[in-house]
Design a protein around this motif. Structure first.
Motif, PDB file in Angstrom:
ATOM      1  N   UNK A 102       0.824  -1.206   0.000  1.00  0.00           N
ATOM      2  CA  UNK A 102       0.000   0.000   0.000  1.00  0.00           C
ATOM      3  C   UNK A 102       0.865   1.265   0.000  1.00  0.00           C
ATOM      4  N   UNK A 103       1.894   1.286   0.837  1.00  0.00           N
ATOM      5  CA  UNK A 103       2.788   2.452   0.882  1.00  0.00           C
ATOM      6  C   UNK A 103       3.476   2.641  -0.458  1.00  0.00           C
ATOM      7  N   UNK A 104       3.920   1.567  -1.071  1.00  0.00           N
ATOM      8  CA  UNK A 104       4.581   1.643  -2.372  1.00  0.00           C
ATOM      9  C   UNK A 104       3.648   2.205  -3.435  1.00  0.00           C
ATOM     10  N   UNK A 105       2.393   1.747  -3.437  1.00  0.00           N
ATOM     11  CA  UNK A 105       1.430   2.245  -4.427  1.00  0.00           C
ATOM     12  C   UNK A 105       1.151   3.735  -4.222  1.00  0.00           C
ATOM     13  N   UNK A 106       0.998   4.161  -2.965  1.00  0.00           N
ATOM     14  CA  UNK A 106       0.732   5.583  -2.681  1.00  0.00           C
ATOM     15  C   UNK A 106       1.920   6.430  -3.109  1.00  0.00           C
ATOM     16  N   UNK A 107       3.125   6.004  -2.753  1.00  0.00           N
ATOM     17  CA  UNK A 107       4.308   6.771  -3.146  1.00  0.00           C
ATOM     18  C   UNK A 107       4.465   6.814  -4.660  1.00  0.00           C
ATOM     19  N   UNK A 108       4.130   5.730  -5.323  1.00  0.00           N
ATOM     20  CA  UNK A 108       4.197   5.695  -6.783  1.00  0.00           C
ATOM     21  C   UNK A 108       3.222   6.708  -7.388  1.00  0.00           C
ATOM     22  N   UNK A 109       2.014   6.793  -6.854  1.00  0.00           N
ATOM     23  CA  UNK A 109       1.039   7.771  -7.337  1.00  0.00           C
ATOM     24  C   UNK A 109       1.512   9.199  -7.097  1.00  0.00           C
ATOM     25  N   UNK A 110       2.088   9.454  -5.924  1.00  0.00           N
ATOM     26  CA  UNK A 110       2.575  10.795  -5.597  1.00  0.00           C
ATOM     27  C   UNK A 110       3.702  11.190  -6.555  1.00  0.00           C
ATOM     28  N   UNK A 111       4.635  10.305  -6.791  1.00  0.00           N
ATOM     29  CA  UNK A 111       5.758  10.619  -7.683  1.00  0.00           C
ATOM     30  C   UNK A 111       5.259  10.855  -9.102  1.00  0.00           C
TER      31      UNK A 111
END
Length: 63
Positions: A46-55
């Motif tokens: 979940x953290x990886x997906x959120x950070x990917x969206x932010x980037x």
């Protein structure tokens, strides 16, 4: 450490003092470890997906 035979005897004597877990305790602990690994994996996914969206959002702002 001068006498290897004495050392081995002392190790065996200390090993008899170890309290080994029962089969039930081992199964419960193993189950808990598996559950925690799954939960940690989902959290990091979940953290990886959120950070990917932010980037992606930040990099696409200039376009």
């Amino acid at each position: 450490m001068a006498d290897p035979l004495q050392f081995i005897q002392e190790v065996r004597q200390e090993a008899t003092k170890v309290t080994w877990p029962t089969r039930r305790e081992t199964m419960i602990t193993t189950g808990l470890v598996i559950v925690m690994v799954i939960l940690a994996s989902l959290f990091f996914l979940a953290v990886d997906e959120v950070l990917q969206l932010v980037v992606r959002f930040v990099l696409n702002i200039g376009h």
